[in-house]
Design a protein around this motif. Structure first.
Motif, PDB file in Angstrom:
ATOM      1  N   TYR A  53      -3.083   2.701  -2.028  1.00  0.00           N
ATOM      2  CA  TYR A  53      -2.427   3.073  -0.769  1.00  0.00           C
ATOM      3  C   TYR A  53      -3.277   4.145  -0.084  1.00  0.00           C
ATOM      4  N   TRP A  54      -3.773   5.074  -0.920  1.00  0.00           N
ATOM      5  CA  TRP A  54      -4.651   6.135  -0.409  1.00  0.00           C
ATOM      6  C   TRP A  54      -6.100   5.718  -0.589  1.00  0.00           C
ATOM      7  N   LEU A  55      -6.910   5.971   0.419  1.00  0.00           N
ATOM      8  CA  LEU A  55      -8.335   5.679   0.314  1.00  0.00           C
ATOM      9  C   LEU A  55      -8.952   6.575  -0.755  1.00  0.00           C
ATOM     10  N   TYR A  57     -11.439   9.239  -2.574  1.00  0.00           N
ATOM     11  CA  TYR A  57     -11.848  10.552  -2.064  1.00  0.00           C
ATOM     12  C   TYR A  57     -13.126  10.471  -1.239  1.00  0.00           C
ATOM     13  N   ASN A  60     -12.407   9.310   2.308  1.00  0.00           N
ATOM     14  CA  ASN A  60     -11.647  10.296   3.087  1.00  0.00           C
ATOM     15  C   ASN A  60     -12.486  11.521   3.423  1.00  0.00           C
ATOM     16  N   PHE A  65     -10.297  12.450   6.440  1.00  0.00           N
ATOM     17  CA  PHE A  65      -8.915  12.066   6.122  1.00  0.00           C
ATOM     18  C   PHE A  65      -8.184  11.498   7.344  1.00  0.00           C
ATOM     19  N   SER A  67      -6.132   8.955   9.607  1.00  0.00           N
ATOM     20  CA  SER A  67      -4.952   8.157   9.239  1.00  0.00           C
ATOM     21  C   SER A  67      -4.192   8.770   8.083  1.00  0.00           C
ATOM     22  N   GLY A  68      -4.328  10.066   7.929  1.00  0.00           N
ATOM     23  CA  GLY A  68      -3.604  10.730   6.847  1.00  0.00           C
ATOM     24  C   GLY A  68      -4.154  10.417   5.469  1.00  0.00           C
ATOM     25  N   GLY A  69      -5.297   9.734   5.403  1.00  0.00           N
ATOM     26  CA  GLY A  69      -5.896   9.454   4.100  1.00  0.00           C
ATOM     27  C   GLY A  69      -5.507   8.102   3.520  1.00  0.00           C
ATOM     28  N   LYS A  70      -4.614   7.362   4.201  1.00  0.00           N
ATOM     29  CA  LYS A  70      -4.219   6.069   3.635  1.00  0.00           C
ATOM     30  C   LYS A  70      -5.123   4.967   4.201  1.00  0.00           C
ATOM     31  N   TRP A  72      -6.614   1.962   6.272  1.00  0.00           N
ATOM     32  CA  TRP A  72      -6.465   1.839   7.730  1.00  0.00           C
ATOM     33  C   TRP A  72      -5.873   0.505   8.152  1.00  0.00           C
TER      34      TRP A  72
END
Lengths: 495, 107
Positions: A53-55, A57, A60, A65, A67-70, A72
């Motif tokens: 869900y999160w890209l 490190y 990001n 970071f 898109s809030g780090g998630k 795209w």
């Protein structure tokens, strides 16, 4: 013609296309622009055997970071690729095998669409043109793979839409498949979804006007539309954070120009991408004109579908007129869908229509003439481009791959690594994603990293002695012992 | 006829892949065929789609539907396990639907 023969010919064309797109594939990754990012998202899922869900490190940290780090976009393309990697246990070949396969799909959807509307010979010509499409090959090198597959769904969608609207007894099953295909386009890239939706609406509007009624039942469309909405809602959170800001609109004169002004995009695309001659071959133009005359004159439902494609394509490639220039060149990839069936119609249907007494023989003769032209002009260019794609040292070398594995095992996940010495920014991106560590170009950075890579391997490969000497001088200024020293690549621990 | 065509195409993919990429190509193509080709192609052929539709639309639908099904559970569970379960369900769907007389002509 016997169906077995048709399938055999389609299989041959598709196998040729797949073979061509496999030519650049090896145990070393290739691709520019977003290639390494696409690889990284799949690679992270492969490494962890879980969705993400999160890209990671390193992505990001590069993009602040955003898109809030998630992630795209919906994860479908990368998840599909990761499944090939996971089950084959082939990290690099598995991923690129998948990209080559998806890049060959235009041949299948084009054939399905054109065969139903205009017959086997027309479909074969359109499909052959698509197999050797120079622009699709350029997009393959640009690594816009999710966008490409989303566009390749367009003929498949239009095929099922056409059948759902005009075959009453089969409407339900085709409308469900249409919903699934449209949703899949949304998942891969919204551009394909928008294209299919726009062309579909234009076609339905024209047919409704022509027949003085809607070509489908609103009551029966509740299920497929509801299915589509539910599927999209599942993943709507991802592309909502993307989008283009409105800019200054292009002048009115732009409406009379097929392509946008190249000077506005010269930093992003090669000039050949904006060239009809390079992309399709100037020899196809007369056939294109003949095909256009045919559909404008005849105006049966199939022809109205082609006109709807043309109108939809014109609209989305002129969005700069209303202030959205950013994505316009991306949609040029759809030209194969717009032009190739028309070129085929021009050769196989228009020309024979002038020889009524010898229509069938003229059709066959036209087919063989076009086949020879395609094999003489378009095929060699396609083969040459793909065969010679990114030779060493312009793609990651085995030595740099070994370095990436070492970095992954020996540098902390959030360690910052400066890089000096490569031939291109693309290489740094690849090293970043292959090592799953934040590697940045040190020459343009004003922060002191935890580690520094001095990589003379590319320069050694190119025998660039002056540059190698300069690298040596930088190294000597460190006055440190390298913690990695192999193949003309050294890593120093700084902080 | 449909099953023969489907398996012939699968064989073509395998042969092509081994020619260019060797054993790595065989592994990747086997997975591609087993996950993204055979299950939906067989199901669509049972739903009376034409041979070419079962194959082509089957591939296109698989590529979109399979990740849709496994993505969210995959945030917690193993993607390998979820994919195997999904493929088994898709492969058994034609038999289950046959038993339920789903494919019989309704007059």
């Amino acid at each position: 013609m016997d169906k077995k023969v048709e399938y055999g010919i389609l299989a041959l064309i598709w196998a040729t296309t797949f073979y061509l797109y496999l030519l650049p594939v090896s145990d070393l990754p290739f691709g520019d622009v977003d290639a390494s990012t696409h690889f990284s998202i799949a690679d992270t899922m492969f490494t962890n055997d879980q969705s993400i869900y999160w890209l990671p490190y390193q992505i990001n940290a590069t993009y602040g970071f955003a898109s809030g780090g998630k992630i795209w976009y919906p994860p479908h393309y990368h998840l599909d690729a990761s499944l090939i990697q996971l089950f084959s246990n082939e990290r690099i070949i598995g991923f690129f095998f998948f990209t080559a396969f998806t890049s060959s799909l235009i041949v299948l959807s084009m054939f399905l669409f054109a065969r139903h509307l205009y017959g086997f010979l027309t479909a074969t010509v359109a499909t052959l043109l698509a197999a050797f499409s120079a622009r699709d090959i350029l997009v393959y090198f640009f690594s816009q793979w999710p966008q490409a597959i989303s566009f390749f769904y367009v003929p498949a969608f239009l095929y099922v839409l056409y059948r759902a609207l005009h075959e009453y007894e089969n409407r339900k099953k085709y409308s469900i498949i249409a919903a699934l295909i449209l949703a899949s386009q949304f998942f891969f890239h919204p551009q394909g979804f928008i294209t299919s939706g726009l062309i579909g609406i234009i076609y339905i509007a024209i047919i409704s006007f022509k027949e003085k009624k809607l070509p489908f039942s609103l009551k029966e469309s509740v299920i497929p539309i509801s299915l589509l909405i539910i599927l999209i809602l599942l993943f709507i959170q991802f592309p909502l954070s993307a989008g283009e800001k409105k800019q200054e609109a292009a002048s009115f004169a732009r409406l009379f120009s097929w392509y946008a002004d190249y000077s506005k995009y010269s930093g992003e695309y090669p000039q050949s991408y904006f060239s009809y001659s390079y992309s399709h071959g100037i020899w196809t133009l007369p056939f294109l004109v003949l095909g256009l005359i045919y559909i404008l004159y005849r105006r049966k439902n199939q022809d109205i579908m082609m006109l709807s494609i043309l109108i939809g394509y014109y609209i989305i490639t002129h969005l700069d007129v209303i202030g959205y220039p950013g994505r316009v060149p991306r949609f040029y990839q759809l030209e194969s869908l717009v032009f190739y069936p028309l070129i085929a119609i021009g050769a196989i249907l228009t020309i024979p229509s002038f020889f009524k007494q010898y229509k069938e023989k003229t059709k066959v003769a036209s087919f063989f003439i076009i086949l020879i032209l395609i094999l003489f002009f378009n095929a060699p260019q396609a083969y040459s481009s793909l065969k010679n794609a990114q030779p060493l040292p312009y793609r990651i070398t085995h030595e740099q791959l070994e370095l990436a594995e070492w970095l992954n095992n020996n540098v902390p996940e959030k360690g910052e690594i400066g890089y000096i010495g490569t031939t291109s920014l693309s290489k740094i991106k690849w090293l970043r994603q292959l090592s799953q560590r934040f590697v940045k170009r040190q020459e343009t950075s004003d922060t002191i990293p935890n580690f520094i890579i001095i990589d003379g391997s590319d320069l050694g490969y190119l025998n660039a002695q002056n540059e190698l000497q300069q690298l040596k001088q930088i190294e000597q200024s460190f006055n440190l012992t390298p913690i990695y020293n192999k193949n003309n690549i050294k890593v120093y621990k700084i902080g | 006829m449909d099953k023969k065509i489907i398996f012939s195409v699968a064989l073509l993919v395998l042969l092509l892949s081994v020619t260019i990429l060797g054993i790595s190509g065989v592994k990747a193509s086997l997975i591609l065929v087993l996950i993204f080709f055979i299950p939906l192609a067989l199901l669509l052929s049972k739903l009376n789609f034409l041979s070419e539709e079962s194959i082509i639309l089957g591939i296109f639908v698989s590529l979109g539907v399979i990740p849709t099904v496994i993505y969210y559970p995959g945030l917690i569970f193993s993607l390998r396990v979820l994919t195997i379960i999904t493929v088994l369900i898709l492969l058994s769907a034609p038999f289950v639907l046959s038993k339920a007389n789903f494919f019989s002509d309704k007059k």
